[in-house]
Design a protein around this motif. Sequence first.
Motif, short mmCIF file in Angstrom:
data_model
loop_
_atom_site.label_atom_id
_atom_site.label_comp_id
_atom_site.label_asym_id
_atom_site.label_seq_id
_atom_site.Cartn_x
_atom_site.Cartn_y
_atom_site.Cartn_z
N LYS A 89 0.83 -1.20 0.00
CA LYS A 89 0.00 0.00 0.00
C LYS A 89 0.86 1.25 0.00
O LYS A 89 0.59 2.22 -0.73
N ALA A 90 1.91 1.26 0.81
CA ALA A 90 2.82 2.40 0.87
C ALA A 90 3.49 2.64 -0.48
O ALA A 90 3.62 3.77 -0.96
N ASP A 91 3.93 1.55 -1.11
CA ASP A 91 4.58 1.67 -2.42
C ASP A 91 3.61 2.24 -3.46
O ASP A 91 3.99 3.07 -4.29
N SER A 92 2.37 1.78 -3.39
CA SER A 92 1.37 2.26 -4.34
C SER A 92 1.10 3.74 -4.15
O SER A 92 1.01 4.50 -5.12
N ILE A 93 0.99 4.16 -2.88
CA ILE A 93 0.75 5.57 -2.59
C ILE A 93 1.87 6.44 -3.13
O ILE A 93 1.65 7.43 -3.82
N MET A 94 3.08 6.07 -2.81
CA MET A 94 4.20 6.92 -3.17
C MET A 94 4.51 6.89 -4.67
O MET A 94 5.12 7.82 -5.20
N SER A 95 4.08 5.85 -5.35
CA SER A 95 4.32 5.80 -6.80
C SER A 95 3.40 6.76 -7.54
O SER A 95 3.69 7.17 -8.66
N LYS A 96 2.27 7.10 -6.92
CA LYS A 96 1.29 7.96 -7.58
C LYS A 96 1.22 9.37 -6.98
O LYS A 96 0.47 10.20 -7.46
N THR A 97 1.98 9.61 -5.94
CA THR A 97 1.86 10.88 -5.24
C THR A 97 2.21 12.07 -6.12
O THR A 97 3.05 11.98 -7.02
N SER A 98 1.54 13.18 -5.86
CA SER A 98 1.77 14.42 -6.61
C SER A 98 1.59 15.58 -5.64
O SER A 98 0.87 15.47 -4.64
N LYS A 99 2.20 16.70 -5.93
CA LYS A 99 2.09 17.87 -5.06
C LYS A 99 0.64 18.32 -4.91
O LYS A 99 0.26 18.88 -3.88
N THR A 100 -0.14 18.09 -5.96
CA THR A 100 -1.54 18.51 -5.88
C THR A 100 -2.34 17.71 -4.86
O THR A 100 -3.43 18.12 -4.48
N ASP A 101 -1.80 16.59 -4.43
CA ASP A 101 -2.49 15.76 -3.43
C ASP A 101 -2.55 16.46 -2.08
O ASP A 101 -3.41 16.11 -1.25
N PHE A 102 -1.68 17.41 -1.86
CA PHE A 102 -1.54 17.98 -0.52
C PHE A 102 -2.25 19.32 -0.39
O PHE A 102 -1.81 20.21 0.34
N SER A 103 -3.34 19.45 -1.11
CA SER A 103 -4.13 20.68 -0.99
C SER A 103 -5.60 20.33 -1.05
O SER A 103 -6.00 19.32 -1.61
N GLN A 104 -6.41 21.18 -0.46
CA GLN A 104 -7.86 21.04 -0.50
C GLN A 104 -8.39 21.88 -1.67
O GLN A 104 -7.73 22.81 -2.14
N PRO A 105 -9.60 21.59 -2.15
CA PRO A 105 -10.16 22.44 -3.20
C PRO A 105 -10.38 23.87 -2.70
O PRO A 105 -10.88 24.08 -1.60
#
Length: 848
Positions: free
Chosen positions: A54-70
Amino acid sequence: MEKRKKKKKSMWSVFFKPIKIILFVFLAVMVLGCLAGGAVFLKYQDEILACKEKADSIMSKTSKTDFSQPTDTRIFDSSGNLIGTINSGHYEYVPISEISENLQKAYVAQEDRRFYKHHGIDYQGLLRAGLVYIKNKGTITQGGSTITQQVIKNTYLTQERTFQRKLTEFFAAPQMEKKYTKSEILEFYCNTNFYANRCYGVSEASRYYFDKDAKDLTIWEAATLAGISNNPSKYDPVAHPETSQKKRDQIINNMAKNKMITEEERDYALAQPLTVAKIYEPGTKENYQTSYAIHAATLELMKNDGFVFKYVFANKAAYDAYKEQYQEIYQSKSDMIRNGGFEIHTSLDSDIQNSLQSTIDERLKGFKDVQKNGKFALQGAAVCIDNRTGYVVAIVGGRGTDDEYNRGFLSKRQPGSTIKPLIDYAPAFETGFYYPSRLMNDHLFDKGPKNSGGKYYGAVSVREALNRSLNTVAWQVLADIGVDKGIGYLGKMHFTGLSYMDNGNFSMSIGGFTEGARVIDMAKGYSVLANKGMYSNRSCITSIKSQYDGEIYNESQADERIFTEDTAYMITDVLKGTLEKPYGTGYGLGLSVPAAGKTGTTNSSKDTWFCGYTKYYTTAIWVGYDTPKAMPGVYGKTYSGRIWHDFMKNINKDLPPLDWDMPSTVYLSNVDSRGEKTTSETGVKDLFSSVAEAAAKADAVKWREEEERKKLESQSQKNLEDSVAAQQAVEQAAASLQSLIGELNGLKYRDSTTAEKVNTAQSLLAQLNGTQYYDSLKPQLDEAVSYVSSLPEKEDSTKPQEIGPGMTKPSETAPAVFPGDIDSGVGAEPGFSPGDFEDGVQSAGPGM
């Protein structure tokens, strides 16, 4: 010597002995740890491997846009002015350079003192948390998570304190540290934390609690926010000011303890009272512009996903299936926009919007009745389109600006006669068998509609029928071309109020929809006529920017050909007459520039419309009650028409009076009394289309039928003309005979002209044989002849006294010889008396 060696050896022994013990203990611990770890792994290997995966999957797809709210969805008008905000928490992502160093220090001091030293995992903190975990028999009561791990938790995982979640953080954190810098991770942290009171991210929290930007936070303010995010429900300074201040002070002390602030700064910060501003910025109330913009943007998002829009349905099953699918997808896309993260730019012109709104309000101000909900009972709605761009520039959904219900695109009402050009006449012109001068028989027929006012005109041209808005003619036209064909054209123009129950519904010809038509659809339909038969797929959207995906609006959507340019031009030319002809239903609503339009009034005036256009703008107006109600004395020309006129006059006043250019394939031709083309100079001309004629000839069967119809009509017309001429001749003969009878009855003497008059009278009577006049005039003539035969002869002074040899001059008392006195077969009949002729014949005979 041996003693010295022994002594030296003893000294080294003393020095290494503690090291040996430490190494032994360390090795023992390592062995035990490995054994314990191995045992744990063997027991929980499936869970551990799952967490690692699960950790590998998360970090393989992570993007800076993930760390913001709409962010809040914001809507702008054509000039770039903000006209609406949908509050999704007023979230705003801020870079680390715009975040106060005081807050950065507060978080490091309180949450992760070794943040800048570790590589995602603080093993000391983890060991401490592990001991507590063992002590509490498998229950996690203490963190030990680094800031990096908390970012992962806030963004990708749940807030539950479980072994699996912690293990996933453990595997993911080192990977995140390799991918992002410490500054970026701290930036993510500040922007993903929740600070209570609907505050997501440090930017909104800074505004709400302290009415300032995140970069301007003081030490005590920074410490307060760091405390809130640690446990929002517990350390909310609005709900729990005392516990919040204790947490704040604890963090301030930690900052000083870790040398992040001086003692003086600590003391000053601790001395500050905990005060919060509570600056809450609600979203703007939806208005007519923003509600339509959200609707239009929703449709664009559906297009982006490949949704196929449908407008015409074969049956109930197809209709219901589509509606269910549409509603589900529409709702999800609408919610997405309302949840934030979009910037919507529109073509809506606030100046034109205000003009349209004020015109409706002014014209309807006399209607003051209100509904139970406080809204005005009588309502109005309108849509204006810029024909030069195809964009909607104004939409009014009701009277005033406080009503959030936008009737401009939400309400479906019966369009009445405004639908006739779109479903009846333009499709009919496309066939080539209909044209402005074609004659139609306007009459009341079985199961057909009645004309407004109950008047019928017999043979009337299509042009006049449309200007007068004759229902019987529109009904006949749609019946001839086919109801479904007419509906098909509405489908091409994206009318959304069509139902499967309208298939084969002849009432559609005069606006009898099952559901109704929207104001926006009527405006778009008439703009097709204004724009040479082309439908524009543009609504009011000029740009949609997603916070995460950038520009997502496909502006290059091609226009669609609905009608030929010839048809659009000829219909427009006809609709000019609505405003210009004295008998036009919109007479008096003309503008200072060329314009065309159509009125519409449904039964009992429950819905009244005016739709019209210039080269520059198309505007559709509706006036009626939300719950349909009769409006005696209100028609399409009155309130709807006046609103249209006032508004269009205003927005067209400074524009050149441009007219539509006649296509090269449209031409003027003389027309005869049957409305057909003729080479003769009749003094009457009308428009024809070579394109439409070619289309008609291509339909060989229909063409032959039409030619036969025209031939029959031509013969019928000739017969009619002959009949009229014959009738006129009979009436003329009867009138002349009546006059002669009167003249004969008025004689006192006979002279040389008397016999001539009698002969003429009897000749006229012979012409009337077999007519309605014969039986009444023959006795009158016989009586008159009998009368004059008894009259004395008057000497004719113009004749010579001597006559030829062997002839004697007749006596004045001797009777003259008259027809009937000899055996000529024409004798006078008894019973003749003056005054027995038919009433109403007043004209004199020839020469009288």
